[in-house]
Design a protein around this motif. Structure first.
Motif, PDB file in Angstrom:
ATOM      1  N   GLY A 156       0.814  -1.208   0.000  1.00 59.44           N
ATOM      2  CA  GLY A 156       0.000   0.000   0.000  1.00 59.44           C
ATOM      3  C   GLY A 156       0.845   1.254   0.000  1.00 59.44           C
ATOM      4  N   TYR A 157       1.931   1.243   0.780  1.00 61.16           N
ATOM      5  CA  TYR A 157       2.734   2.447   0.961  1.00 61.16           C
ATOM      6  C   TYR A 157       3.312   2.959  -0.362  1.00 61.16           C
ATOM      7  N   GLN A 158       3.947   2.053  -1.123  1.00 56.56           N
ATOM      8  CA  GLN A 158       4.585   2.463  -2.372  1.00 56.56           C
ATOM      9  C   GLN A 158       3.559   2.978  -3.381  1.00 56.56           C
ATOM     10  N   THR A 159       2.438   2.290  -3.456  1.00 58.93           N
ATOM     11  CA  THR A 159       1.370   2.700  -4.370  1.00 58.93           C
ATOM     12  C   THR A 159       0.942   4.130  -4.066  1.00 58.93           C
ATOM     13  N   ARG A 160       0.808   4.392  -2.758  1.00 58.74           N
ATOM     14  CA  ARG A 160       0.380   5.722  -2.353  1.00 58.74           C
ATOM     15  C   ARG A 160       1.414   6.764  -2.777  1.00 58.74           C
ATOM     16  N   GLN A 161       2.684   6.442  -2.549  1.00 62.07           N
ATOM     17  CA  GLN A 161       3.740   7.385  -2.936  1.00 62.07           C
ATOM     18  C   GLN A 161       3.698   7.645  -4.448  1.00 62.07           C
ATOM     19  N   ASN A 162       3.511   6.590  -5.218  1.00 64.30           N
ATOM     20  CA  ASN A 162       3.444   6.735  -6.671  1.00 64.30           C
ATOM     21  C   ASN A 162       2.279   7.632  -7.089  1.00 64.30           C
ATOM     22  N   ALA A 163       1.146   7.423  -6.431  1.00 63.68           N
ATOM     23  CA  ALA A 163      -0.039   8.203  -6.781  1.00 63.68           C
ATOM     24  C   ALA A 163       0.163   9.662  -6.401  1.00 63.68           C
ATOM     25  N   ILE A 164       0.744   9.888  -5.233  1.00 62.47           N
ATOM     26  CA  ILE A 164       0.986  11.268  -4.801  1.00 62.47           C
ATOM     27  C   ILE A 164       1.948  11.949  -5.776  1.00 62.47           C
ATOM     28  N   ALA A 165       2.960  11.187  -6.197  1.00 63.12           N
ATOM     29  CA  ALA A 165       3.909  11.737  -7.162  1.00 63.12           C
ATOM     30  C   ALA A 165       3.208  12.067  -8.476  1.00 63.12           C
ATOM     31  N   ALA A 166       2.308  11.179  -8.898  1.00 57.41           N
ATOM     32  CA  ALA A 166       1.590  11.403 -10.153  1.00 57.41           C
ATOM     33  C   ALA A 166       0.785  12.697 -10.100  1.00 57.41           C
ATOM     34  N   VAL A 167       0.195  12.965  -8.939  1.00 55.12           N
ATOM     35  CA  VAL A 167      -0.618  14.178  -8.815  1.00 55.12           C
ATOM     36  C   VAL A 167       0.269  15.412  -8.720  1.00 55.12           C
ATOM     37  N   THR A 168       1.290  15.346  -7.845  1.00 58.22           N
ATOM     38  CA  THR A 168       2.082  16.551  -7.611  1.00 58.22           C
ATOM     39  C   THR A 168       2.973  16.886  -8.805  1.00 58.22           C
ATOM     40  N   ASN A 169       3.426  15.862  -9.509  1.00 62.47           N
ATOM     41  CA  ASN A 169       4.298  16.131 -10.659  1.00 62.47           C
ATOM     42  C   ASN A 169       3.529  16.300 -11.960  1.00 62.47           C
ATOM     43  N   TYR A 170       2.207  16.315 -11.859  1.00 66.09           N
ATOM     44  CA  TYR A 170       1.426  16.358 -13.094  1.00 66.09           C
ATOM     45  C   TYR A 170       1.687  17.640 -13.893  1.00 66.09           C
ATOM     46  N   LYS A 171       2.016  17.456 -15.151  1.00 62.21           N
ATOM     47  CA  LYS A 171       2.146  18.602 -16.063  1.00 62.21           C
ATOM     48  C   LYS A 171       1.347  18.284 -17.311  1.00 62.21           C
ATOM     49  N   PRO A 172       0.598  19.247 -17.795  1.00 66.20           N
ATOM     50  CA  PRO A 172      -0.170  18.976 -19.015  1.00 66.20           C
ATOM     51  C   PRO A 172       0.779  18.570 -20.140  1.00 66.20           C
ATOM     52  N   THR A 173       0.470  17.498 -20.858  1.00 61.34           N
ATOM     53  CA  THR A 173       1.363  17.024 -21.906  1.00 61.34           C
ATOM     54  C   THR A 173       1.089  17.706 -23.236  1.00 61.34           C
ATOM     55  N   ASN A 174      -0.174  17.968 -23.499  1.00 64.09           N
ATOM     56  CA  ASN A 174      -0.417  18.688 -24.750  1.00 64.09           C
ATOM     57  C   ASN A 174      -1.158  19.989 -24.468  1.00 64.09           C
ATOM     58  N   ARG A 178      -4.371   5.819 -11.518  1.00 62.87           N
ATOM     59  CA  ARG A 178      -4.105   4.480 -12.068  1.00 62.87           C
ATOM     60  C   ARG A 178      -3.265   3.619 -11.136  1.00 62.87           C
ATOM     61  N   ASN A 179      -2.412   4.231 -10.335  1.00 62.81           N
ATOM     62  CA  ASN A 179      -1.612   3.445  -9.392  1.00 62.81           C
ATOM     63  C   ASN A 179      -2.509   2.670  -8.436  1.00 62.81           C
ATOM     64  N   PHE A 180      -3.565   3.326  -7.994  1.00 60.97           N
ATOM     65  CA  PHE A 180      -4.510   2.655  -7.085  1.00 60.97           C
ATOM     66  C   PHE A 180      -5.292   1.575  -7.824  1.00 60.97           C
TER      67      PHE A 180
END
Ligand code: ADP
Ligand code: MG
Length: 725
Positions: free
Chosen positions: A1-19, A230-232
């Motif tokens: 659970g812990y790693q998944t959460r970290q990945n998801a948090i990273a996905a949100v905080t590092n999110y940058k619009p791609t197009n 998606r990580n979750f």
């Protein structure tokens, strides 16, 4: 659970619009809207005049298509699709699973001399043969003729799906067996549309308002959905396989505060929405509104309403687009009706009306006495239809997943009723009593006839708890599930309304015998009789309340809580007779549907139950045992060090572990039962025995989630899934 959460948090905080987000300064609405649609405009520019005219006539009047036009249309379609970058074409069809199905064929054809050309045989435009033997047919296709065929639906436009994974031409089709049986959701809808046009025009003719225009039914489906990272999603086998969580303790903060509803939309979600809209604009889907919904992580998207066949294809395209775009944004879109227990579920509010191009919605209270008379009469016919066929309306939205919503203390209840609003109810009650005194409030529109009361200008006050609500110029059928095709509900609505309008016309004609001056009095009489017999379906109060359950029972309204209760209704004699009378569905087609929908129900509970057992044994139990081990070894070392350990947590975990094991075994034992006499018997067993046993496993597991150390808990929690976005 812990790693998944970290990945998801990273996905949100590092999110940058791609197009680059869509903006109307660079791309005008006119430029983008429908740019991937083989529209009337495109056809007009590409087809010979007579071919275009002939096609348009078929589209507008539902007349049979002249087979000679297939050649030029296929040629133009191919040329257009290739210019858009397409390599393949596909017949898109809508099997009874409620999903969208496609079979792709390449345009590339070897020329016999070692080279190749792009080709599109007109025969393959008109008719396709998907290898569809694995789609449910409920016995309609004997195995020796397992192939059904797909037939081009001329009325809806072809379009291009263009995405990073390739580009292809989509041709909307109906899916039928070689004997002509409908194997899909579209065919009955096309039939029901013809029926409502025919009977609708009979009705209008009676009021002298039939001017040759078609009567069409319209749909504006408001689509709710959830988004999770998606990580979750990948860390939850239940979400991946069943679309809903089979385990999960309630979060400490749920939706109680309502701060999400209509609040500002999170960044990544906003980008996602704009991309969904961009895709849908290109496909000519007129999406209009977007907002947060009641539950955290829940959202809604709604298009502007369209004629039913188009709206239905568009809703399927919208669901597909939501799912595919979510992936590109690192999220999963959940269309299940109840992904999270204890949190609001997702539905699809089907805004429904009948209209003609000149009169607009026939559910619009008019400004003249004559218009009002027509409005009151069609509304009375609707009241009669919904009361008489309430069980059918409940049955067409029944599914294993929608059961978690309907009647489960949430919008809307399983009891069918109609919300009319106070003023309109008052008017119908007066007509019923035969004493018209006009409406009580002063905002009424005064009309000068003695046979009819004044009508409220705006009858659209809102009641969110009613399954079938009048909202000013339409009805809103709110029991449809978020996952479901809207076709079934419209097939039922169009057909029961046709039956009711025919009844009303017959009754009125019996009184007037062709004398128009008697029309007003006749309408009043017919409405009065309808209200006396069917008026008890009208209910403006709180549909969630305990009192309504009791009151509905007193009124004799059915309260069918589960799919197993109501699916058999589709095979009831009165229902079959009605569909057969109107040629919308044959007895065989209906019985195959009863069979198929039961099978789907049984299969989905079976899949869930097996997964409950598997997750309990292979994911939750091991985690809890690890924690138990940690507690036990800590206790042992403390004892060795001469400190008296507290063993109450260890005891608690151990007790719960034992119970989890016992409940899992009990579920597995119940799942062993086989050899059911019928699909109905199996469905009843699944509802009464399996579902409660699954819940018993879940309850202990959720209790364990509350005591086991967070870093050991293997499944992403509700808190994480709902709030990290
Ligand atoms: P609300 O959330 O208040 O119910 P929305 O604007 O979200 O309203 O959705 C209303 C839906 O009803 C839209 O799809 C809209 O186009 C549709 N609608 C409006 N008028 C009609 C009509 N006459 N027939 C069918 N649908 C309609
Ligand atoms: Mg609504």
């Amino acid at each position: 659970g812990y790693q998944t959460r970290q990945n998801a948090i990273a996905a949100v905080t590092n999110y940058k619009p791609t197009n680059k987000p869509l903006n109307f300064a660079e791309t005008s609405p006119a430029e983008i809207f429908g740019s991937n649609v083989f529209s009337d405009k495109v056809m007009k520019s590409m087809l010979p005049k007579d071919v275009y005219k002939s096609l348009l006539k078929t589209k507008k009047t539902g007349e049979r298509m002249d087979p000679a036009i297939a050649g030029p249309v296929a040629a133009a379609m191919k040329e257009w699709a290739l210019s858009k970058g397409a390599t393949h074409y596909t017949h898109v069809f809508y099997p009874l699973t409620g999903l969208t199905a496609e079979k792709h064929d390449g345009f590339l054809t070897p020329d016999g001399e070692g080279g190749a050309v792009a080709e599109f045989d007109p025969k393959l435009l008109i008719q396709g043969e998907p290898d569809a033997s694995s789609f449910p047919s409920g016995g309609l296709r004997a195995t020796f003729e397992a192939r059904g065929y797909t037939a081009w639906d001329v009325t809806n436009p072809a379009y291009i799906i263009e995405n990073p994974n390739g580009t292809f031409l989509c041709i909307p089709t109906a899916f039928v067996s070689w004997k002509g049986h409908a194997l899909d959701k579209k065919t009955p809808l096309l039939r029901a549309n013809q029926v409502i046009n025919k009977v609708g025009r009979r009705f209008l003719a009676l009021f002298g308002t039939d001017n040759g225009d078609m009567v069409v039914s319209n749909a504006g489906p408001e689509q709710e959905y959830f988004l999770v990272d998606r990580n979750f999603y990948f860390a939850r086998p239940d979400l991946m396989v069943c679309g809903r969580t089979l385990f999960g303790a309630k979060p400490s903060k749920g939706q109680e505060l309502d701060d999400h509803y209509f609040g500002s939309i999170p960044r990544r979600v906003l980008s996602f929405m704009l991309e969904v809209e961009r895709e849908l604009y290109k496909l000519g889907v007129p999406v209009k509104t977007r907002h947060n919904e009641v539950a955290p992580g829940q959202f809604e998207i709604a298009p502007i309403y369209e004629q039913s066949n188009l709206a239905t294809d568009h809703n399927q395209m919208l669901m597909t687009t939501l799912k595919s775009v979510a992936k590109r944004y690192g999220m999963a879109c959940l269309l299940h009706e109840k992904p999270f227990a204890g949190i609001n579920g997702s539905g699809k509010h089907l805004n429904y009306s009948l209209s003609t191009p000149t009169q607009g919605s026939l559910y619009n209270p008019g400004e003249t006495p004559h218009e009002n008379m027509q409005f009151l009469t069609i509304t009375a016919a609707t009241i009669r239809a919904v009361e008489k066929y309430g069980k059918l309306l409940r049955a067409v939205v029944a599914s294993a997943s929608n059961d978690h919503r309907l009647g489960a203390n949430e919008a809307p209840p399983a009891i069918m009723s109609i919300f009319l609003g106070e003023q309109l109810t008052d008017i119908f009650e007066q007509i019923e009593k035969g004493s018209l005194k006009g409406c009580k409030t002063k905002d009424c529109l005064t009309v000068g006839v003695d046979t009819l009361p004044p009508l409220p200008m705006d009858a659209g006050d809102r009641n969110r708890t009613s399954p079938f609500a009048f909202t000013g110029n339409r009805f809103e059928f709110r029991a449809v599930g978020s996952n479901q095709s809207i076709a079934g509900a419209q097939v039922a609505l169009n057909t029961i309304l046709a039956e009711s309008l025919d009844f009303v016309c017959d009754e009125i004609e019996k009184i007037t015998k062709g004398d128009v001056s008697k029309l007003g009095a006749a309408c009043q009489k017919v409405i009065q009789a309808i209200m006396k017999k069917h008026g008890h379906i009208v209910f403006n109060g709180d549909g969630y309340s305990e009192e309504w359950q009791k009151e509905a029972k007193r009124r004799g309204l059915p309260n069918m809580k589960t799919a197993a209760d109501c699916l058999p209704v589709i095979g009831d004699k009165d229902v079959v007779d009605m569909f057969v009378k109107y040629g919308v569905l044959s007895a065989e087609e209906l019985h195959s549907r009863v069979e198929i929908y039961h099978e789907q129900y049984n299969q989905s509970i079976k899949t869930e139950a097996l997964l409950v057992g598997k997750i309990a044994r292979t994911i939750i139990l091991p985690a809890a045992i690890r924690y138990q081990g940690e507690l036990a070894s800590t206790a042992a070392s403390m004892k060795a060090a001469g400190i008296e350990p507290t063993t109450s947590i260890l005891q608690d975990v151990t007790d719960k572990l034992r119970l989890l094991q016992a409940n899992t075994e009990a579920l597995e034992k119940l799942m062993e039962k086989k050899n059911f006499k019928s699909v109905e018997e199996e469905a009843a067993y699944k509802t009464k025995k399996i579902l409660p046993a699954m819940l018993a496993v879940r309850h202990v597991a959720d209790a364990l989630e509350g005591v086991v150390a967070d870093d050991l808990w293997p499944l992403p929690s509700y808190q994480e899934m709902l709030f990290i976005k």
